[in-house]
Design a protein around this motif. Structure first.
Motif, mmCIF file in Angstrom:
data_model
loop_
_atom_site.group_PDB
_atom_site.id
_atom_site.type_symbol
_atom_site.label_atom_id
_atom_site.label_comp_id
_atom_site.label_asym_id
_atom_site.label_seq_id
_atom_site.Cartn_x
_atom_site.Cartn_y
_atom_site.Cartn_z
ATOM 1 N N ALA A 97 0.846 -1.203 0.000
ATOM 2 C CA ALA A 97 0.000 0.000 0.000
ATOM 3 C C ALA A 97 0.880 1.251 0.000
ATOM 4 N N ALA A 98 1.905 1.252 0.827
ATOM 5 C CA ALA A 98 2.774 2.429 0.926
ATOM 6 C C ALA A 98 3.444 2.717 -0.424
ATOM 7 N N HIS A 99 3.931 1.680 -1.057
ATOM 8 C CA HIS A 99 4.620 1.862 -2.342
ATOM 9 C C HIS A 99 3.679 2.449 -3.397
ATOM 10 N N ARG A 100 2.471 1.884 -3.465
ATOM 11 C CA ARG A 100 1.533 2.374 -4.486
ATOM 12 C C ARG A 100 1.059 3.800 -4.160
ATOM 13 N N LEU A 101 0.862 4.104 -2.889
ATOM 14 C CA LEU A 101 0.446 5.467 -2.508
ATOM 15 C C LEU A 101 1.554 6.457 -2.860
ATOM 16 N N LYS A 102 2.775 6.032 -2.654
ATOM 17 C CA LYS A 102 3.913 6.912 -2.981
ATOM 18 C C LYS A 102 3.959 7.143 -4.496
ATOM 19 N N GLN A 103 3.738 6.076 -5.250
ATOM 20 C CA GLN A 103 3.738 6.230 -6.706
ATOM 21 C C GLN A 103 2.646 7.203 -7.156
ATOM 22 N N ALA A 104 1.511 7.191 -6.441
ATOM 23 C CA ALA A 104 0.395 8.069 -6.814
ATOM 24 C C ALA A 104 0.571 9.483 -6.257
ATOM 25 N N LEU B 176 14.625 -4.680 2.691
ATOM 26 C CA LEU B 176 15.261 -4.165 1.464
ATOM 27 C C LEU B 176 14.262 -3.379 0.620
ATOM 28 N N ILE B 177 13.041 -3.912 0.520
ATOM 29 C CA ILE B 177 12.016 -3.222 -0.281
ATOM 30 C C ILE B 177 11.737 -1.852 0.327
ATOM 31 N N VAL B 178 11.590 -1.833 1.643
ATOM 32 C CA VAL B 178 11.285 -0.567 2.321
ATOM 33 C C VAL B 178 12.383 0.460 2.029
ATOM 34 N N ASP B 179 13.630 0.012 2.060
ATOM 35 C CA ASP B 179 14.736 0.941 1.795
ATOM 36 C C ASP B 179 14.795 1.329 0.317
ATOM 37 N N ARG B 180 14.688 0.342 -0.547
ATOM 38 C CA ARG B 180 14.845 0.630 -1.977
ATOM 39 C C ARG B 180 13.667 1.434 -2.535
ATOM 40 N N ARG C 61 10.890 4.273 4.267
ATOM 41 C CA ARG C 61 11.201 4.453 5.709
ATOM 42 C C ARG C 61 10.701 5.778 6.274
ATOM 43 N N PRO C 62 10.916 6.894 5.574
ATOM 44 C CA PRO C 62 10.503 8.168 6.187
ATOM 45 C C PRO C 62 8.997 8.244 6.464
ATOM 46 N N HIS C 63 8.227 7.385 5.846
ATOM 47 C CA HIS C 63 6.771 7.433 6.030
ATOM 48 C C HIS C 63 6.296 6.515 7.149
ATOM 49 N N ILE C 64 7.206 5.730 7.711
ATOM 50 C CA ILE C 64 6.779 4.685 8.654
ATOM 51 C C ILE C 64 7.033 5.113 10.092
ATOM 52 N N HIS C 65 5.989 5.093 10.902
ATOM 53 C CA HIS C 65 6.108 5.392 12.327
ATOM 54 C C HIS C 65 6.172 4.070 13.078
ATOM 55 N N LEU C 66 7.369 3.701 13.510
ATOM 56 C CA LEU C 66 7.539 2.438 14.235
ATOM 57 C C LEU C 66 7.102 2.606 15.686
ATOM 58 N N ASP C 67 6.977 1.488 16.369
ATOM 59 C CA ASP C 67 6.617 1.497 17.805
ATOM 60 C C ASP C 67 5.371 2.329 18.076
ATOM 61 N N THR C 68 4.455 2.333 17.144
ATOM 62 C CA THR C 68 3.253 3.161 17.291
ATOM 63 C C THR C 68 2.025 2.312 16.952
ATOM 64 N N GLU C 69 1.281 1.974 17.965
ATOM 65 C CA GLU C 69 0.132 1.086 17.760
ATOM 66 C C GLU C 69 -1.152 1.902 17.655
ATOM 67 N N VAL C 70 -1.843 1.739 16.542
ATOM 68 C CA VAL C 70 -3.137 2.413 16.387
ATOM 69 C C VAL C 70 -4.143 1.690 17.272
ATOM 70 N N GLN C 71 -4.852 2.458 18.088
ATOM 71 C CA GLN C 71 -5.804 1.852 19.028
ATOM 72 C C GLN C 71 -7.248 2.124 18.640
ATOM 73 N N GLN C 72 -7.443 3.250 17.974
ATOM 74 C CA GLN C 72 -8.824 3.635 17.679
ATOM 75 C C GLN C 72 -8.896 4.372 16.349
#
Ligand code: NAP
Length: 646
Positions: free
Chosen positions: A162-169, A229-233, A237-248
């Motif tokens: 999803a992230a890759h395609r959204l970035k392409q768009a 590797l895909i995430v880097d290539r 990465r700059p779009h990903i918020h790690l350690d962050t759990e969506v609760q609602q």
């Protein structure tokens, strides 16, 4: 230099001798090699009728080399070797862009007659010469509302797709990931022996076709590395918020936005508004740990397969392995030689698909060819996808006229007999175990597992005990079964699966008029095309209800179809200056009727056996009951008539 996704296609020039080339070709998967060499040379001789693979339908086994005869293989190897020597002598020139007609010619050569309807699907999977799944639009070119923001929840395969395609768009998006790195289940599952149990090349993304998988069923670290590797290539990465759990997630009708509430691992609350939400949270990730009576008295360790504790040594311990599903099947053979005793607690034995090469490295010649022949990996992936288009679906179809206490059709019975024959050989010296390990339900009713003999070997080991009595309770240092037996254990491994029926749990999701999604489902999750639910506008799911393939294709193919459909839906909404898109109830209902009808014709629906395919109501709520082409056709075009817009 920053690498891009194109790095997945890189190969090295050939510097081998004629003999080395000929030796490598002996190890090759020939149909795919003919395809790759035809692409390289444009030579019609590689696609002659006399070389066409017959591709017999799958049984328990897959016919090697597409069922080509020895004569065909010898001839094909001779031509392939000659072609590669010529390519080396010409200085390994880059591949010229191949025409669509020539690609189609190769595809026709590889597939069986009668499958022409699959051409678009197969072109998508080859993904050459253009990126077929790339959105046909970018935001700046279609004119838009002020700003479109999309939240993606999860960074496993579906989330990064999803992230890759959204970035392409060209859309503004954020990926929320509860874990401390990307990868989803491939980050979470680190138990001993964790590996793929579906063919690896087909279980990879069409837009990131790695050429050099080391095995047909690669191990977890290798797959996790691929995702990273895909995430880097792809620059995600700059779009990903790690350690962050969506609760609602709460839909606000006035602003037509979703309020996303998340919590970071340090406890910080994050609240942001998004126009669209895409869940990519997977299905099999919330561990299910049985509520055993007396569990709190147990003084040893209890571990779930998907929450492995590398700090706990099993060396010399008395270990219990509860469950005999896909996870247990990989863990047991990996640990039984290091533990003092292993008690395997089985309720329903699995059907085992004989897979002699399950743990093997690819042959050296095959690896060499993948490293040196341009696009060979793509054609090998294509070939695996093609084989999976039909898969074993025909073997699990229920024949209403078939009368048998176990199997559901003649083909299902033939599959059962094939598996039984292998088991009879494997357990020849332990008929008692053969009886205990033989399933009494039809093959395909539960997930069939890959076996290269290691599971039976493990069960026959003197330090292993297969326990088929139900567990009654736990005490300080033991598991007790209902027959009164006490099984002394230090460590209990619960390979007891996941809360698949509680899809999207524990996320709280409220749509229009404050409707709670879990209340709406009431334990029976349903969706339109597995993607949308009426009353939950601008909300899309991947790996949603009834999109799990269990005998054909791969989950990755499905999530790519879903993401591309979602992008089309978002485009339609934006282009038409709508703020919301909401699934209409009528298509939702008729679609679910169609799905339920499909499932009732499959072994998993008629068999009275538990599995994660079914929910508490007994409805098959996870399984996709049809072929890949049906899902492709449902998602390849957006269907605006099924939605209301505002
Ligand atoms: P699973 O298939 O749901 O198996 C759970 C096992 O635990 C079953 O044998 C079940 O018995 C048993 N069990 C559950 N509750 C129990 C209880 N209270 N007492 C005794 N036994 C109990 O879970 P899984 O093995 O983790 O696999 C889940 C899915 O994940 C797989 O089907 C597959 O799709 C995926 N997976 C994939 C891979 C891979 O590709 N490499 C690896 C692992 C998992 P019953 O059979 O009687 O219900």
């Amino acid at each position: 230099m920053v690498e891009t996704l194109a790095a997945f296609d890189q190969v090295d020039p050939i510097q081998a001798t004629d003999e080395e080339i000929a030796a490598a070709v002996q190890d090759a998967d020939i149909p795919a090699l003919l395809g790759a060499l035809a692409m390289l040379t444009g030579d019609e001789a590689l696609l002659s009728d006399e070389l066409k693979p017959p591709s017999p339908s799958m049984t328990a086994r897959i016919a090697p080399q597409g069922g080509m005869t020895d004569g065909q293989l010898a001839r094909a190897r001779e031509i392939a070797t000659r072609t590669l020597i010529h390519y080396r002598d010409a200085g390994c020139p880059p591949v010229q862009t191949t025409s669509d007609e020539w690609i189609d010619r190769i595809v026709h050569f590889l597939i069986k007659p009668g499958y022409e309807d699959c051409l678009d699907l197969l072109r998508h999977e080859l993904n050459y010469p253009q990126d077929v799944g790339k959105p046909e639009w970018i935001l700046s070119e279609i004119g838009s509302m002020a700003q479109i923001k999309v939240a993606v929840i999860g960074s496993g395969f579906a989330g990064i797709t999803a992230a890759h395609r959204l970035k392409q768009a060209g859309l503004d998006f954020t990926v929320f990931e509860k874990n401390s790195d990307v990868g989803g289940v491939w980050w979470e599952n680190t138990y001993p022996g964790c590996r793929l149990d579906t063919p690896n090349f087909a279980y990879s993304l069409s837009f990131a076709q790695r050429q050099d998988w080391p095995q047909q069923f690669s191990q977890q670290p290798e797959i996790l590395r691929y995702i990273q590797l895909i995430v880097d290539r792809a620059g995600l990465r700059p779009h990903i918020h790690l350690d962050t759990e969506v609760q609602q997630l709460a839909f606000d009708e006035a602003s037509a936005t979703w309020l996303v509430t998340a919590r970071t691992s340090s406890g910080k609350l994050v609240q942001e508004r998004y126009n669209f939400v895409i869940t990519a949270m997977g299905l099999l990730n919330r561990p299910s740990i049985p509520d055993f009576e007396g569990a709190s008295n147990f003084r040893g360790e209890i571990i779930h397969s998907a929450r492995w504790r590398s700090d706990i040594s099993l060396e010399g311990k008395r270990v219990a392995l509860i469950g005999t599903g896909a996870s247990a099947f990989q863990i047991g053979p990996e640990i039984y030689q290091q533990v003092k005793t292993l008690a395997v607690f089985q309720r329903h034995p699995p059907w085992m698909l004989p897979t002699p090469n399950y743990h093997d490295d690819l042959k050296p010649g095959m690896k060499w060819l993948l490293r040196h022949v341009p696009y060979y990996g793509r054609w090998f992936r294509f070939w695996q996808v093609w084989i999976g288009v039909e898969g074993r679906l025909h073997l699990v179809e229920v024949d209403p006229n078939w009368k048998h206490p176990v199997s559901v059709s003649a083909a299902n019975e033939a599959l059962r007999q094939e598996c039984l024959a292998t088991m009879a050989q494997q357990f020849a010296r332990r008929p008692d175990l053969l009886e205990k390990a033989t399933p009494s339900y039809p093959p395909g009713a539960k997930r069939m597992l890959r076996d290269n003999g290691t599971w039976p070997e493990m069960l026959m080991s003197p330090n292993v005990n297969l326990v088929t009595e139900s567990i009654s309770h736990l005490s300080k240092h033991a598991i007790h079964t209902k027959d009164g037996q006490r099984h002394a254990v230090d460590v209990i491994i619960c390979a007891t699966g996941f809360k698949a029926a509680d899809f999207l749990y524990p996320l709280k999701i409220t749509g229009t008029a404050g409707q709670d999604l879990h209340d709406y489902w009431a334990g029976d999750c349903r969706a339109y095309k597995g993607i949308t639910v009426p009353g939950f506008p601008n909300f899309f799911m991947t790996s949603g209800p009834n999109t799990g393939v269990v005998v054909n294709g791969s989950a990755i193919f499905f999530s790519e179809c879903q993401v591309e459909y979602i992008l089309r839906a978002i485009r339609h909404t934006i282009v038409n200056r709508h703020r919301t898109i909401d699934c209409k109830p009528a298509p939702f209902e008729s679609y679910n009727h169609y799905i339920d009808q499909g499932n009732t014709t499959k072994a998993w629906a008629v068999a009275k056996v538990s599995s994660w395919y079914k929910n508490r109501a007994g409805r098959a709520a996870q399984t996709w009951p049809f072929g890949l082409l049906e899902y492709w056709n449902l998602t390849a075009k957006f269907s605006p008539e099924s939605y209301s817009f505002a």
